[in-house]
Design a protein around this motif. Structure first.
Motif, PDB file in Angstrom:
ATOM      1  N   PHE A 198      37.758  39.469  76.335  1.00  0.00           N
ATOM      2  CA  PHE A 198      37.608  38.069  76.728  1.00  0.00           C
ATOM      3  C   PHE A 198      36.121  37.702  76.842  1.00  0.00           C
ATOM      4  CE2 PHE A 198      41.918  37.496  79.156  1.00  0.00           C
ATOM      5  CZ  PHE A 198      42.591  37.694  77.964  1.00  0.00           C
ATOM      6  N   SER A 199      35.341  38.582  77.482  1.00  0.00           N
ATOM      7  CA  SER A 199      33.921  38.301  77.695  1.00  0.00           C
ATOM      8  C   SER A 199      33.158  38.227  76.379  1.00  0.00           C
ATOM      9  CB  SER A 199      33.304  39.371  78.596  1.00  0.00           C
ATOM     10  OG  SER A 199      33.954  39.423  79.853  1.00  0.00           O
ATOM     11  N   LEU A 200      33.436  39.164  75.479  1.00  0.00           N
ATOM     12  CA  LEU A 200      32.733  39.187  74.192  1.00  0.00           C
ATOM     13  C   LEU A 200      33.091  37.984  73.331  1.00  0.00           C
ATOM     14  CD1 LEU A 200      32.973  42.990  73.295  1.00  0.00           C
ATOM     15  CD2 LEU A 200      30.905  41.709  73.887  1.00  0.00           C
ATOM     16  N   ILE A 201      34.372  37.606  73.327  1.00  0.00           N
ATOM     17  CA  ILE A 201      34.793  36.459  72.513  1.00  0.00           C
ATOM     18  C   ILE A 201      34.179  35.166  73.050  1.00  0.00           C
ATOM     19  CG2 ILE A 201      36.763  35.015  71.890  1.00  0.00           C
ATOM     20  CD1 ILE A 201      38.412  37.608  71.667  1.00  0.00           C
ATOM     21  N   VAL A 202      34.206  34.983  74.364  1.00  0.00           N
ATOM     22  CA  VAL A 202      33.619  33.773  74.940  1.00  0.00           C
ATOM     23  C   VAL A 202      32.123  33.727  74.658  1.00  0.00           C
ATOM     24  CG1 VAL A 202      33.085  32.554  77.080  1.00  0.00           C
ATOM     25  CG2 VAL A 202      35.368  33.501  76.736  1.00  0.00           C
ATOM     26  N   TRP A 203      31.448  34.871  74.814  1.00  0.00           N
ATOM     27  CA  TRP A 203      30.006  34.898  74.508  1.00  0.00           C
ATOM     28  C   TRP A 203      29.773  34.581  73.040  1.00  0.00           C
ATOM     29  CZ3 TRP A 203      26.850  37.776  71.244  1.00  0.00           C
ATOM     30  CH2 TRP A 203      25.472  37.579  71.421  1.00  0.00           C
ATOM     31  N   GLY A 204      30.589  35.143  72.165  1.00  0.00           N
ATOM     32  CA  GLY A 204      30.451  34.868  70.742  1.00  0.00           C
ATOM     33  C   GLY A 204      30.637  33.396  70.432  1.00  0.00           C
ATOM     34  N   GLN A 205      31.553  32.753  71.153  1.00  0.00           N
ATOM     35  CA  GLN A 205      31.828  31.345  70.897  1.00  0.00           C
ATOM     36  C   GLN A 205      30.741  30.401  71.401  1.00  0.00           C
ATOM     37  OE1 GLN A 205      36.531  31.275  71.631  1.00  0.00           O
ATOM     38  NE2 GLN A 205      35.740  29.404  70.715  1.00  0.00           N
ATOM     39  N   THR A 206      29.741  30.941  72.085  1.00  0.00           N
ATOM     40  CA  THR A 206      28.591  30.108  72.421  1.00  0.00           C
ATOM     41  C   THR A 206      27.748  29.835  71.181  1.00  0.00           C
ATOM     42  OG1 THR A 206      27.208  32.028  72.991  1.00  0.00           O
ATOM     43  CG2 THR A 206      28.487  31.024  74.767  1.00  0.00           C
ATOM     44  N   SER A 207      28.010  30.599  70.091  1.00  0.00           N
ATOM     45  CA  SER A 207      27.192  30.468  68.884  1.00  0.00           C
ATOM     46  C   SER A 207      27.987  30.208  67.613  1.00  0.00           C
ATOM     47  CB  SER A 207      26.344  31.742  68.680  1.00  0.00           C
ATOM     48  OG  SER A 207      25.541  32.014  69.803  1.00  0.00           O
ATOM     49  N   ILE A 208      29.256  30.588  67.590  1.00  0.00           N
ATOM     50  CA  ILE A 208      30.035  30.432  66.363  1.00  0.00           C
ATOM     51  C   ILE A 208      31.257  29.544  66.601  1.00  0.00           C
ATOM     52  CG2 ILE A 208      29.288  32.662  65.445  1.00  0.00           C
ATOM     53  CD1 ILE A 208      31.989  33.819  66.226  1.00  0.00           C
ATOM     54  N   ALA A 209      31.798  29.007  65.522  1.00  0.00           N
ATOM     55  CA  ALA A 209      32.928  28.095  65.601  1.00  0.00           C
ATOM     56  C   ALA A 209      34.181  28.820  66.066  1.00  0.00           C
ATOM     57  CB  ALA A 209      33.174  27.445  64.238  1.00  0.00           C
ATOM     58  N   SER A 210      35.075  28.069  66.700  1.00  0.00           N
ATOM     59  CA  SER A 210      36.304  28.667  67.211  1.00  0.00           C
ATOM     60  C   SER A 210      37.185  29.182  66.077  1.00  0.00           C
ATOM     61  CB  SER A 210      37.068  27.645  68.054  1.00  0.00           C
ATOM     62  OG  SER A 210      37.273  26.437  67.335  1.00  0.00           O
ATOM     63  N   GLY A 211      37.193  28.492  64.938  1.00  0.00           N
ATOM     64  CA  GLY A 211      37.979  28.944  63.796  1.00  0.00           C
ATOM     65  C   GLY A 211      37.498  30.286  63.274  1.00  0.00           C
ATOM     66  N   LEU A 212      36.184  30.446  63.161  1.00  0.00           N
ATOM     67  CA  LEU A 212      35.613  31.712  62.697  1.00  0.00           C
ATOM     68  C   LEU A 212      35.926  32.828  63.681  1.00  0.00           C
ATOM     69  CD1 LEU A 212      33.885  33.499  60.900  1.00  0.00           C
ATOM     70  CD2 LEU A 212      31.842  32.542  62.004  1.00  0.00           C
ATOM     71  N   ALA A 213      35.794  32.546  64.970  1.00  0.00           N
ATOM     72  CA  ALA A 213      36.092  33.564  65.985  1.00  0.00           C
ATOM     73  C   ALA A 213      37.545  34.006  65.900  1.00  0.00           C
ATOM     74  CB  ALA A 213      35.794  33.009  67.383  1.00  0.00           C
ATOM     75  N   SER A 214      38.447  33.070  65.632  1.00  0.00           N
ATOM     76  CA  SER A 214      39.868  33.414  65.550  1.00  0.00           C
ATOM     77  C   SER A 214      40.177  34.252  64.317  1.00  0.00           C
ATOM     78  CB  SER A 214      40.727  32.150  65.550  1.00  0.00           C
ATOM     79  OG  SER A 214      40.565  31.417  64.346  1.00  0.00           O
ATOM     80  N   ILE A 215      39.468  33.988  63.213  1.00  0.00           N
ATOM     81  CA  ILE A 215      39.665  34.789  62.002  1.00  0.00           C
ATOM     82  C   ILE A 215      39.227  36.231  62.254  1.00  0.00           C
ATOM     83  CG2 ILE A 215      38.933  35.146  59.619  1.00  0.00           C
ATOM     84  CD1 ILE A 215      38.637  32.107  59.365  1.00  0.00           C
ATOM     85  N   LEU A 216      38.054  36.393  62.865  1.00  0.00           N
ATOM     86  CA  LEU A 216      37.562  37.743  63.160  1.00  0.00           C
ATOM     87  C   LEU A 216      38.487  38.444  64.151  1.00  0.00           C
ATOM     88  CD1 LEU A 216      33.753  36.898  63.485  1.00  0.00           C
ATOM     89  CD2 LEU A 216      34.878  38.091  61.599  1.00  0.00           C
ATOM     90  N   ASN A 217      39.013  37.701  65.105  1.00  0.00           N
ATOM     91  CA  ASN A 217      39.935  38.266  66.084  1.00  0.00           C
ATOM     92  C   ASN A 217      41.226  38.767  65.429  1.00  0.00           C
ATOM     93  OD1 ASN A 217      40.818  38.552  69.039  1.00  0.00           O
ATOM     94  ND2 ASN A 217      42.410  37.219  68.219  1.00  0.00           N
ATOM     95  N   ALA A 218      41.597  38.153  64.299  1.00  0.00           N
ATOM     96  CA  ALA A 218      42.829  38.521  63.605  1.00  0.00           C
ATOM     97  C   ALA A 218      42.753  39.890  62.937  1.00  0.00           C
ATOM     98  CB  ALA A 218      43.173  37.458  62.555  1.00  0.00           C
ATOM     99  N   THR A 219      41.577  40.524  62.962  1.00  0.00           N
ATOM    100  CA  THR A 219      41.444  41.863  62.376  1.00  0.00           C
ATOM    101  C   THR A 219      41.911  42.960  63.325  1.00  0.00           C
ATOM    102  OG1 THR A 219      39.151  42.120  63.161  1.00  0.00           O
ATOM    103  CG2 THR A 219      39.464  41.109  60.998  1.00  0.00           C
ATOM    104  N   THR A 220      42.391  42.588  64.500  1.00  0.00           N
ATOM    105  CA  THR A 220      42.833  43.581  65.484  1.00  0.00           C
ATOM    106  C   THR A 220      43.784  44.632  64.912  1.00  0.00           C
ATOM    107  OG1 THR A 220      42.508  42.048  67.340  1.00  0.00           O
ATOM    108  CG2 THR A 220      43.974  43.911  67.713  1.00  0.00           C
ATOM    109  N   PRO A 221      44.799  44.248  64.112  1.00  0.00           N
ATOM    110  CA  PRO A 221      45.705  45.275  63.568  1.00  0.00           C
ATOM    111  C   PRO A 221      44.999  46.327  62.719  1.00  0.00           C
ATOM    112  CG  PRO A 221      46.691  43.106  63.335  1.00  0.00           C
ATOM    113  CD  PRO A 221      45.277  42.884  63.777  1.00  0.00           C
TER     114      PRO A 221
END
Length: 302
Positions: A88-111
């Motif tokens: 949660f902390s890393l994603i929120v920090w990342g979203q201070t600089s990148i778009a929410s759509g991009l963050a969600s795409i990168l997050n989708a690599t979890t599997p």
């Protein structure tokens, strides 16, 4: 063990799955609003604190009881660390600089990262040929999503933060399988880990943001986003997640991975005028192809 047919998805299951994707995809939307006024730790602490309150209420309604074993709580604390606090902390920090759509795409690599972690730390989930091919294809998609920003440390660092969050989610996914053998109700497990996350984050937030908290004022949209994160993206989302897990199985539940970025991108375009970059969409599709390939199973295994 349930048969394959028992995991066929009904219209209600599809509705729940789409709802879950909206709730989790919405977390990127809520984060995007909150980071305009609040530091990352304040946002994350608010999310898990509010989520804890509602999850405790759900536990009370279901007349469940939280565990009393120190051993179980130590595992819940670790689960809270790797499944909530760190990602949660890393994603929120990342979203201070990148778009929410991009963050969600990168997050989708979890599997993809889950396959690697499972290979390293479990005896029965080693990487096979089709998993290896899926991983290669998936990470080609990741490199395409990141694109030219890889040449700039300032630009790539937020994206690497989100990818690190997915690694933490992967560790949580592999570690969390043990809770099934402990006989804990899934809702109790979720509540225990979110409570543990709150206990970890509150002192960290007080130490790092004490001056800010003393004079902080929050606008109505940001306050609403915190409620949304805690109630919708945490408490209700967890409840739906574990309900679906019991109804349709883990393989079908993986479909939510493909739906979350769509929700996040639509919300980002509609409310924040974020641009959909063709390269990132193509990369996302390649990532999804890799995930599908790496999770291909024979019928008798399902």
């Amino acid at each position: 063990m349930k048969s394959k047919n028992s995991f066929l998805m009904t219209p209600i299951d599809w509705l729940l799955l789409i709802s879950l994707s909206i709730l989790w995809g919405g977390s990127f939307f809520f984060n995007r609003i909150a980071v305009t006024e609040l530091p990352p730790f304040v946002i994350v602490t608010s999310r898990v604190s509010i989520g804890s309150v509602f999850l405790l209420f759900f536990v009370h309604v279901k007349k469940q009881k939280l565990p009393r074993s120190i051993g179980i709580w130590s595992q819940l604390i670790f689960m809270g660390l790797v499944n909530n606090v760190i990602p949660f902390s890393l994603i929120v920090w990342g979203q201070t600089s990148i778009a929410s759509g991009l963050a969600s795409i990168l997050n989708a690599t979890t599997p993809l990262f889950t396959i690697l972690i499972a290979h390293l730390f479990t005896p029965d989930e080693k990487i096979t040929i089709h998993k290896a091919i899926g991983l290669i294809v998936g990470f080609i998609g990741v490199f395409l999503v990141i694109g030219p920003t890889a040449l700039s440390i300032a630009d790539i660092t937020p994206q690497l933060a989100v990818l690190t969050a997915t690694c933490s989610y992967a560790i949580a996914g592999v570690f969390g399988r043990r809770f099934h053998t402990l006989g804990l109700d899934p809702l109790v497990t979720a509540t225990g880990q979110v409570i543990s996350s709150t206990a970890i984050l509150v002192p960290i937030t007080l130490l790092t943001n004490y001056s800010f908290l003393r004079q902080a004022t929050t606008s109505l949209p940001v306050f609403g986003s915190l409620i949304g994160l805690g109630l919708f993206s945490t408490a209700i989302a967890y409840t739906i997640y574990f309900l679906l897990l019991s109804r349709v199985g883990a393989t079908n539940l993986l479909l939510v991975t493909f739906l979350i970025p769509i929700t996040a991108m639509v919300l980002g375009v509609a409310f924040f005028n974020e641009r959909i970059v063709t390269r990132q969409v193509i990369g996302m599709l390649i990532v999804f192809t890799g995930i599908i390939a790496s999770n291909r199973r024979c019928h008798h295994q399902e």
